[in-house]
Scaffold this motif. Structure first.
Motif, PDB file in Angstrom:
ATOM      1  N   ALA A   1       0.849  -1.193   0.000  1.00 31.60           N
ATOM      2  CA  ALA A   1       0.000   0.000   0.000  1.00 31.60           C
ATOM      3  C   ALA A   1       0.879   1.235   0.000  1.00 31.60           C
ATOM      4  N   ASN A   2       0.359   2.298  -0.561  1.00 29.51           N
ATOM      5  CA  ASN A   2       1.101   3.552  -0.535  1.00 29.51           C
ATOM      6  C   ASN A   2       1.134   4.172   0.853  1.00 29.51           C
ATOM      7  N   HIS A   3       0.156   3.801   1.696  1.00 26.90           N
ATOM      8  CA  HIS A   3       0.088   4.312   3.064  1.00 26.90           C
ATOM      9  C   HIS A   3      -0.263   3.174   4.003  1.00 26.90           C
ATOM     10  N   PRO A   4       0.168   3.223   5.253  1.00 26.67           N
ATOM     11  CA  PRO A   4      -0.112   2.130   6.193  1.00 26.67           C
ATOM     12  C   PRO A   4      -1.583   2.079   6.598  1.00 26.67           C
ATOM     13  N   HIS A   5      -2.059   0.835   6.819  1.00 25.67           N
ATOM     14  CA  HIS A   5      -3.439   0.602   7.237  1.00 25.67           C
ATOM     15  C   HIS A   5      -3.473  -0.558   8.217  1.00 25.67           C
ATOM     16  N   ASP A   6      -4.549  -0.637   8.987  1.00 25.22           N
ATOM     17  CA  ASP A   6      -4.832  -1.830   9.775  1.00 25.22           C
ATOM     18  C   ASP A   6      -5.445  -2.872   8.844  1.00 25.22           C
ATOM     19  N   VAL A   7      -4.848  -4.061   8.816  1.00 22.25           N
ATOM     20  CA  VAL A   7      -5.250  -5.101   7.871  1.00 22.25           C
ATOM     21  C   VAL A   7      -5.634  -6.362   8.646  1.00 22.25           C
ATOM     22  N   LEU A   8      -6.764  -6.940   8.276  1.00 26.31           N
ATOM     23  CA  LEU A   8      -7.224  -8.200   8.837  1.00 26.31           C
ATOM     24  C   LEU A   8      -7.285  -9.243   7.726  1.00 26.31           C
ATOM     25  N   VAL A   9      -6.629 -10.381   7.924  1.00 28.17           N
ATOM     26  CA  VAL A   9      -6.636 -11.480   6.967  1.00 28.17           C
ATOM     27  C   VAL A   9      -7.351 -12.664   7.604  1.00 28.17           C
TER      28      VAL A   9
ATOM     29  N   GLY B   1     -10.253 -29.613   0.776  1.00 26.52           N
ATOM     30  CA  GLY B   1     -11.425 -28.767   0.590  1.00 26.52           C
ATOM     31  C   GLY B   1     -11.058 -27.443  -0.052  1.00 26.52           C
ATOM     32  N   ARG B   2     -12.020 -26.556  -0.077  1.00 28.05           N
ATOM     33  CA  ARG B   2     -11.833 -25.230  -0.664  1.00 28.05           C
ATOM     34  C   ARG B   2     -12.044 -24.164   0.397  1.00 28.05           C
ATOM     35  N   PHE B   3     -11.212 -23.140   0.312  1.00 21.95           N
ATOM     36  CA  PHE B   3     -11.230 -22.059   1.275  1.00 21.95           C
ATOM     37  C   PHE B   3     -11.165 -20.732   0.519  1.00 21.95           C
ATOM     38  N   TYR B   4     -11.464 -19.668   1.225  1.00 23.71           N
ATOM     39  CA  TYR B   4     -11.241 -18.321   0.706  1.00 23.71           C
ATOM     40  C   TYR B   4     -10.301 -17.581   1.638  1.00 23.71           C
ATOM     41  N   LEU B   5      -9.353 -16.840   1.034  1.00 24.34           N
ATOM     42  CA  LEU B   5      -8.593 -15.858   1.794  1.00 24.34           C
ATOM     43  C   LEU B   5      -9.248 -14.509   1.563  1.00 24.34           C
ATOM     44  N   VAL B   6      -9.659 -13.875   2.666  1.00 28.21           N
ATOM     45  CA  VAL B   6     -10.383 -12.610   2.602  1.00 28.21           C
ATOM     46  C   VAL B   6      -9.567 -11.565   3.352  1.00 28.21           C
ATOM     47  N   VAL B   7      -9.419 -10.385   2.760  1.00 23.30           N
ATOM     48  CA  VAL B   7      -8.621  -9.320   3.344  1.00 23.30           C
ATOM     49  C   VAL B   7      -9.507  -8.097   3.583  1.00 23.30           C
ATOM     50  N   PHE B   8      -9.454  -7.598   4.806  1.00 24.14           N
ATOM     51  CA  PHE B   8     -10.177  -6.379   5.173  1.00 24.14           C
ATOM     52  C   PHE B   8      -9.147  -5.289   5.452  1.00 24.14           C
TER      53      PHE B   8
ATOM     54  N   GLU C   1     -13.924  -5.053   3.195  1.00 24.64           N
ATOM     55  CA  GLU C   1     -13.398  -6.152   2.404  1.00 24.64           C
ATOM     56  C   GLU C   1     -12.834  -5.621   1.087  1.00 24.64           C
ATOM     57  N   LYS C   2     -11.546  -5.920   0.836  1.00 22.52           N
ATOM     58  CA  LYS C   2     -10.878  -5.411  -0.353  1.00 22.52           C
ATOM     59  C   LYS C   2     -10.353  -6.505  -1.281  1.00 22.52           C
ATOM     60  N   PHE C   3     -10.265  -7.740  -0.785  1.00 21.53           N
ATOM     61  CA  PHE C   3      -9.668  -8.804  -1.591  1.00 21.53           C
ATOM     62  C   PHE C   3     -10.247 -10.127  -1.145  1.00 21.53           C
ATOM     63  N   LYS C   4     -10.491 -11.004  -2.128  1.00 23.34           N
ATOM     64  CA  LYS C   4     -11.024 -12.334  -1.838  1.00 23.34           C
ATOM     65  C   LYS C   4     -10.571 -13.272  -2.945  1.00 23.34           C
ATOM     66  N   LYS C   5      -9.965 -14.400  -2.555  1.00 25.04           N
ATOM     67  CA  LYS C   5      -9.518 -15.351  -3.555  1.00 25.04           C
ATOM     68  C   LYS C   5      -9.621 -16.764  -3.001  1.00 25.04           C
ATOM     69  N   ARG C   6      -9.961 -17.684  -3.897  1.00 23.90           N
ATOM     70  CA  ARG C   6     -10.189 -19.072  -3.498  1.00 23.90           C
ATOM     71  C   ARG C   6      -8.878 -19.843  -3.396  1.00 23.90           C
ATOM     72  N   ILE C   7      -8.825 -20.775  -2.417  1.00 23.94           N
ATOM     73  CA  ILE C   7      -7.698 -21.687  -2.243  1.00 23.94           C
ATOM     74  C   ILE C   7      -8.220 -23.111  -2.380  1.00 23.94           C
ATOM     75  N   ARG C   8      -7.596 -23.892  -3.236  1.00 27.10           N
ATOM     76  CA  ARG C   8      -7.910 -25.315  -3.360  1.00 27.10           C
ATOM     77  C   ARG C   8      -6.861 -26.099  -2.588  1.00 27.10           C
ATOM     78  N   LEU C   9      -7.270 -26.765  -1.524  1.00 26.87           N
ATOM     79  CA  LEU C   9      -6.346 -27.469  -0.648  1.00 26.87           C
ATOM     80  C   LEU C   9      -6.446 -28.975  -0.882  1.00 26.87           C
ATOM     81  N   LYS C  10      -5.307 -29.581  -1.212  1.00 29.09           N
ATOM     82  CA  LYS C  10      -5.194 -31.035  -1.384  1.00 29.09           C
ATOM     83  C   LYS C  10      -6.160 -31.575  -2.441  1.00 29.09           C
TER      84      LYS C  10
END
Length: 645
Positions: free
Chosen positions: A581-589, A623-630, A635-644
Motif C-alpha cells: 500500500a502507498n500508506h499504512p493501514h490496519d489489515v485483517l486477513v 477442501g476449498r477455502f477463501y482468503l479474505v482481506v479487510f 473487504e478489499k480482496f477475496k480469492k479461493r484456495i484449493r487445498l489437497k
C-alpha cells in the motif's frame, strides 16, 4: 393478454437504460423492453436445466424496426454468492402472439456463464448482441425464456440476469420476409457408428418471390471432453459451409480466451475453447446469400472428420435462414459501436484510452461502401474529420481506427461520432449516423515513471512496449531479454504528452495462473519517481494488460493504492499472501471455509504498508477455502484456495 401476464411485462425509459449502459445512438425513436429484471437464476441439479420465462410487449407488426439489440446484464444475487461453473445458457423466443399464441422455440442468444467463485457481491457485467434478424417474431406479446443449465448446488449460489431489448424504430434497411430454421440441436461428434454428417444433412429452402437475398445466421459451440482430443470443448476442428454445393466459408471452430474482457475468473478461463470462452455472449456468424425468386437453394454445414474411441463430444448448432427484400437505399451507412473511448464492459481491454478512437461502421445500403467521411471528437473540444476508404460489402461491418488524440478532461467525458456522405452521396437514413459514448479521462502523471516487473518462471513469454501519442516506441523489453524470477525497475524520463503501456504474455496465462504452477508468479506495477504505486496490474491477466496515461501538470494526485497477491491457490500445505500500500493501514486477513464461511485462520496487522506472509493449511482436510482481506474494516480482496485437490 391477461393481467397476470401483464404483470410480467417490464418497460423502462431510454434515460434509465442510458445511465445503465453509458451509451447512446441518436435514433429518433428508441424503446426498451425488459423481460427479466434482475432475476435470480439457479440450476436444477436433478434435471440439468432450469427455465425462467417472462413476457414482453414489443412493437406491433405495422411499426418499422431499424434495429434490435439484446443486452444481458449478469451479477451476483443479494442473498447468495455468484455461481461457479461455465454453463451454457440459452435465450429463446418461446411463444409469440400472447398466451394462446404460436410456439416458436427460436434461440436468439447463447450465454456461456463465467467462473464466478471469486467475484465480489457488487460484481456485474454487461454484454450485447444484435438480434435484428428476429424482428419478424419480436412483435406484440412475446414469451422469452432464459434456460440456465448445469448441475452445481442451487441453495447458496446463482446469478442475477437482466434481459433488455433495445429497439430502434424506423424504416428497416432490409425488410424481412421469413425465418426458416435449418439446424437446431446437440449433434454428437466423433461417434464412428453415427457420424455427425448423418444429422448435418443439406437443408433446402425456396426463395420468396420478393426475396433479394437470404441471411444465414449460425451459432455454434463445442462441448464435452472425450478421448483422445478432449473434443469438442478443447479441440480445434474446422467447419465448412456450402451454399448450393459451393464452399462459402471454412474456418476453425476455435476461440482464444486469454483476451477475454472479463478477467480474472476463478476457473480455467484462459483456456482456448471450441468457439467460446467462459463469460461470453455468443456473436453469430452471418452470411448473406444471393437467391433467385422462386428457386430452390440448399445450405450444408460440414465438420472436419473426427472419430473417438469413447465418443461424448457434441456440437451445439442453431442456424436460421432469414429472407429479405432488396435494401431500401443504395447509400446508407450506420455506426453500430464505439470501441474506444467507452465505458462498455465488452471493450475493457481497450480502455481507458487517449489516442486513436475506434468505431464500428456497418454498410446498410445496396452499394459497396468505398468512401466515408467521419466527424468525431470529445464534447467541449474541437472536432476532427477523417475520410475512410475501403470496400465494405452490403450488410458487412468493419472497425475503423481514427487518427489523433482523444481530447479529455479529468473525470467523465462524452465522445461524439458522426458519419457523413457515404460514397460521396447523401445518406438515405441519417438517423443512425450519430453516436456518443461516455468515457473516463486517463490519469496524468509526472515525467518520472518506473516500470516495476518481477518476472515469473516463464519470462520468455513476456514483453512490453511504451508508445507515445504518435505511436512511436519510447521504451520496450523485447521477447527473450528477461530472466526468470528477476526484479526489473526500468526508470523512464518522459516528455509531456500521451502514452500507452502494453504488457503481453504470449502463453495467454499472464504472470500467474493457478492451473500453471510451473509458471510461478510475477508482479507488474507502475511507480512514480518517489516509489509510490500509480497502477497495480492483476497478475492473472491472460494475454495482455494496457494502461493509457498522460504526462503533464498538474499531475493526478497519487491515490491510496493497494496491491494484493495470493499464490499458490492450489496447494497441499502452504500459500503465500503479499500486500503493498502507498500508506499504512490496519489489515485483517481471514481464511474461511467454503461453504459455510467458518474462520479457520485469522491474522491482524497494525499499520501495515508492505509485507509477505505464508500460511500453513496442511493440518486441514481436503477442501476449498477463501482468503479474505479487510483494510480499514472494508473487504478489499477475496480469492479461493484449493487445498489437497
Amino acid at each position: 393478454m391477461s393481467s397476470k401476464t401483464n404483470s410480467k411485462v417490464w418497460y423502462y425509459t431510454l434515460t434509465a437504460i442510458l445511465l445503465l449502459f453509458s451509451f447512446q445512438t441518436y435514433a429518433s425513436d428508441t424503446l426498451h423492453v425488459v423481460t427479466h429484471k434482475r432475476l435470480t437464476v439457479v440450476t436444477d441439479p436433478s434435471q440439468g436445466v432450469n427455465f425462467y420465462k417472462a413476457w414482453g410487449v414489443f412493437p406491433s407488426p405495422k411499426e418499422g424496426i431499424r434495429s434490435i439489440k439484446l443486452k444481458l446484464r449478469m451479477g451476483c444475487p443479494d442473498t447468495m454468492r455468484c455461481a461457479d461453473w461455465d454453463y451454457k445458457d440459452h435465450i429463446t423466443i418461446r411463444r409469440t402472439g400472447g398466451v394462446k399464441g404460436e410456439s416458436q422455440d427460436i434461440e436468439i442468444g447463447r450465454m456461456l456463464t463465467p467462473y464466478g467463485g471469486a467475484f465480489s457481491k457488487d460484481w456485474a457485467f454487461d454484454w450485447e448482441v444484435d438480434v435484428t434478424d428476429f424482428s419478424l417474431l419480436l412483435r406484440d406479446s412475446v414469451e422469452i425464456e432464459y434456460n440456465h443449465t448445469g448441475w452445481e448446488p442451487n441453495n447458496d449460489r446463482g446469478w442475477t440476469i437482466t434481459l433488455d431489448f433495445e429497439i430502434v424504430k424506423g424504416k428497416p434497411a432490409w425488410e424481412p420476409i421469413s425465418i426458416h430454421k435449418i439446424y437446431d440441436g446437440a449433434y454428437r461428434y466423433g461417434d464412428p457408428a453415427n457420424p455427425i454428417e448423418n444429422a448435418l444433412k443439406p437443408t433446402a429452402f425456396t426463395a420468396d418471390k420478393n426475396a433479394a437475398f437470404a441471411r444465414l445466421r449460425v451459432v455454434q459451440t463445442g462441448h464435452g471432453m472425450d478421448k483422445p482430443d478432449n473434443c469438442a470443448e478443447f479441440c480445434s476442428k474446422y467447419r465448412e459451409i456450402y451454399f448450393d454445393q459451393k464452399l462459402i466459408d471454412k474456418r476453425d471452430i476455435w476461440k482464444k480466451c486469454g483476451d477475454n474482457p472479463l478477467y480474472p475468473q476463478a476457473g480455467t478461463w484462459v483456456y482456448d475453447r471450441a468457439d467460446w470462452c467462459p463469460g461470453d455472449l455468443m456473436q453469430p456468424d452471418l452470411f448473406d446469400l444471393p437467391v433467385r425468386a422462386g428457386a430452390r437453394h440448399t445450405v450444408d454445414i460440414n465438420m472436419e472428420d473426427y472419430t473417438s474411441s469413447a465418443p461424448s463430444a457434441e456440437a451445439y448448432i442453431t442456424a436460421y435462414v432469414i429472407q429479405y427484400k432488396k435494401p431500401a437505399a443504395k447509400q446508407d451507412a450506420a455506426i453500430s459501436d464505439i470501441v474506444r473511448p467507452t465505458l462498455k464492459d465488452a471493450h475493457r481491454r481497450q480502455n481507458p484510452a487517449n489516442v486513436q478512437p475506434q468505431v464500428v461502421v456497418r454498410n446498410m445500403g445496396a452499394a459497396p461502401l468505398t468512401r466515408l467521411d467521419i466527424r468525431y471528437g470529445t464534447k467541449g473540444f474541437g472536432q476532427r474529420s477523417y475520410t475512410w476508404a475501403g470496400n465494405l460489402a452490403p450488410a458487412a461491418s468493419t472497425t475503423i481506427s481514427l487518427p489523433g488524440v482523444i481530447d479529455q478532461a479529468p473525470g467523465r467525458n462524452m465522445f461524439e461520432v458522426e458519419l457523413l456522405k457515404p460514397n460521396g452521396k447523401k445518406d438515405k437514413y441519417p438517423a443512425d449516423n450519430k453516436m456518443t459514448s461516455t468515457f473516463e479521462g486517463v490519469p496524468k502523471h509526472g515525467a518520472t515513471m518506473v516500470v516495476y516487473l518481477m518476472t515469473n518462471n516463464q519470462p520468455d513469454q513476456n514483453f512490453y512496449t511504451l508508445k507515445n501519442g504518435a505511436g512511436e516506441i519510447v521504451q520496450e523489453r523485447v521477447v527473450g531479454t528477461l530472466k526468470a524470477n528477476t526484479l526489473y525497475r526500468d526508470t523512464l524520463q518522459l516528455r509531456q504528452g500521451n502514452y500507452e503501456f502494453l504488457f503481453q504474455d504470449s502463453g495467454g496465462n499472464g504472470l500467474e495462473f493457478w492451473a500453471n504452477p510451473r509458471g510461478g508468479r510475477g508482479k507488474l506495477r507502475l511507480l512514480d519517481g518517489n516509489g509510490a504505486m500509480l497502477q497495480d496490474f492483476e497478475s492473472d491477466f491472460g494475454s495482455s494488460v494496457r494502461y493509457a496515461f498522460e504526462v503533464g501538470t498538474p499531475a493526478t494526485p497519487t491515490t491510496d493504492a493497494l496491491s494484493f497477491g495470493l499464490y499458490p491457490t492450489r496447494t497441499n500445505d502452504t500459500t503465500t499472501f503479499d500486500y503493498y500500500a502507498n500508506h499504512p493501514h490496519d489489515v485483517l486477513v481471514q481464511i474461511v471455509t467454503e461453504p459455510g464461511g467458518e474462520v479457520v485462520l485469522e491474522q491482524q496487522y497494525a499499520e501495515l504498508k508492505e509485507g509477505v506472509f505464508t500460511y500453513d493449511l496442511s493440518h486441514h482436510p481436503k477442501g476449498r477455502f477463501y482468503l479474505v482481506v479487510f483494510v480499514g474494516g472494508e473487504e478489499k480482496f477475496k480469492k479461493r484456495i484449493r487445498l489437497k485437490e
